[in-house]
Scaffold this motif. Structure first.
Motif: not given
Length: 309
Positions: A120-123, A175-178
């Motif tokens: 996710a954070l790659i984006n 990001v939020g879910r994990y």
């Protein structure tokens, strides 16, 4: 298999594959397309897949940076700074092309949340940069939930060689879910600390880690990580916190809890700018640890790291 036109900036497709033959064909096509366009190309995939690509590329392999993701990306938290950013920053002029496979069937349930957050954070890390990062996913061996997450973390998905927009793309939701609450083990040895107790809590951590089986460089890694995290807690996390340490599944686990909140989604993954004060502690932990998990909320932050014995 054309993934992105020369005029576009960041591209981050997920490619779903089912067989070794399909994998090799798609990966080699992607690599050779980049080489033909004069783009620097890196491949970071787990060992067996790396050998598959190396063999299929033949002489072209000499023109590609090949990395075993099981080593370079064992801790998903260091893939962005240590693999993706390191390669793209080394080639600042023109488009860069990377294959990154951080999720494979051998990843453990403890590791996977960090893998999903990484994807996710790659984006966020590469927004508006001229980089193409292709992420392969094994449809035959990965769970349906993992494949569903891939559609959330990638703006486009390639299935049977056809690229399509993901209609569920929402990397922030992943990001939020994990961002999961981390519950310490019942047998954890715990020590509270403030500024005055920093030397004491570090000695406590080293002594306990040694008792649990760490030695040599691994013990030094534990000492460095604890020093960085406890100092950060004192300076930025409300003046102190607590440290817990225990053994789990052949690893030593340490965690630091404090009352601060991490607001930078890329904390520990973005190389600090020249002259920047701070921003290096969590990155150092990412580099020395086998895995780092983070939970942050209004109540505080927990950073947990794992070191193999």
């Amino acid at each position: 298999m054309s993934i992105v036109s020369l005029g576009e900036s960041f591209a981050h497709p997920a490619l779903f594959y089912r067989t070794a033959r399909e994998y090799a064909e798609r990966m080699v096509s992607f690599v050779r397309e980049g080489l033909a366009a004069g783009e620097p190309v890196a491949v970071a995939v787990p060992g067996p897949n790396l050998q598959l690509i190396r063999s299929a590329l033949g002489a072209d392999a000499a023109d590609v940076l090949l990395l075993d993701m099981a080593e370079a990306g064992r801790n998903p938290g260091r893939i962005i700074p240590g693999v993706l950013r390191a390669f793209s920053d080394a080639h600042p002029h023109g488009r860069v092309r990377i294959i990154g496979e951080p999720v494979w069937a051998g990843r453990s349930p403890v590791e996977y949340p960090a893998c999903a957050q990484h994807e996710a954070l790659i984006n966020a890390a590469f927004e508006d940069r001229a980089v193409t990062i292709l992420c392969p996913y094994d449809e035959a061996r990965l769970d349906a939930d993992v494949l569903a997450d891939a559609r959330l973390t990638h703006p486009t998905v390639i299935v049977d060689g056809r690229e399509q927009t993901s209609d569920v793309y929402d990397w922030r939701a992943v990001v939020g879910r994990y961002n999961e609450a981390l519950v310490p083990a019942a047998e954890a040895a715990v020590r509270d600390f403030g500024a005055a107790e920093l030397p004491e809590v570090r000695h406590f951590a080293v002594d306990r880690a040694r008792t649990l089986g760490l030695a040599g460089q691994r013990l030094q890694d534990a000492e460095l990580a604890v020093a960085e995290l406890t100092t950060n807690s004192v300076l930025h996390g409300g003046g102190g916190g607590s440290l817990g340490i225990w053994a789990e599944g052949g690893q030593v686990v340490c965690e630091v809890r404090d009352r601060g909140r991490l607001t930078d989604l890329l904390a520990g993954r973005r190389p600090p700018e020249r002259g920047q004060i701070g921003g290096r502690g969590l990155m150092l932990v990412n580099y020395v640890a086998d895995l780092v998990r983070v939970h942050t909320s209004d109540e505080g932050t927990t950073i947990r790291f794992y070191l193999g014995r």
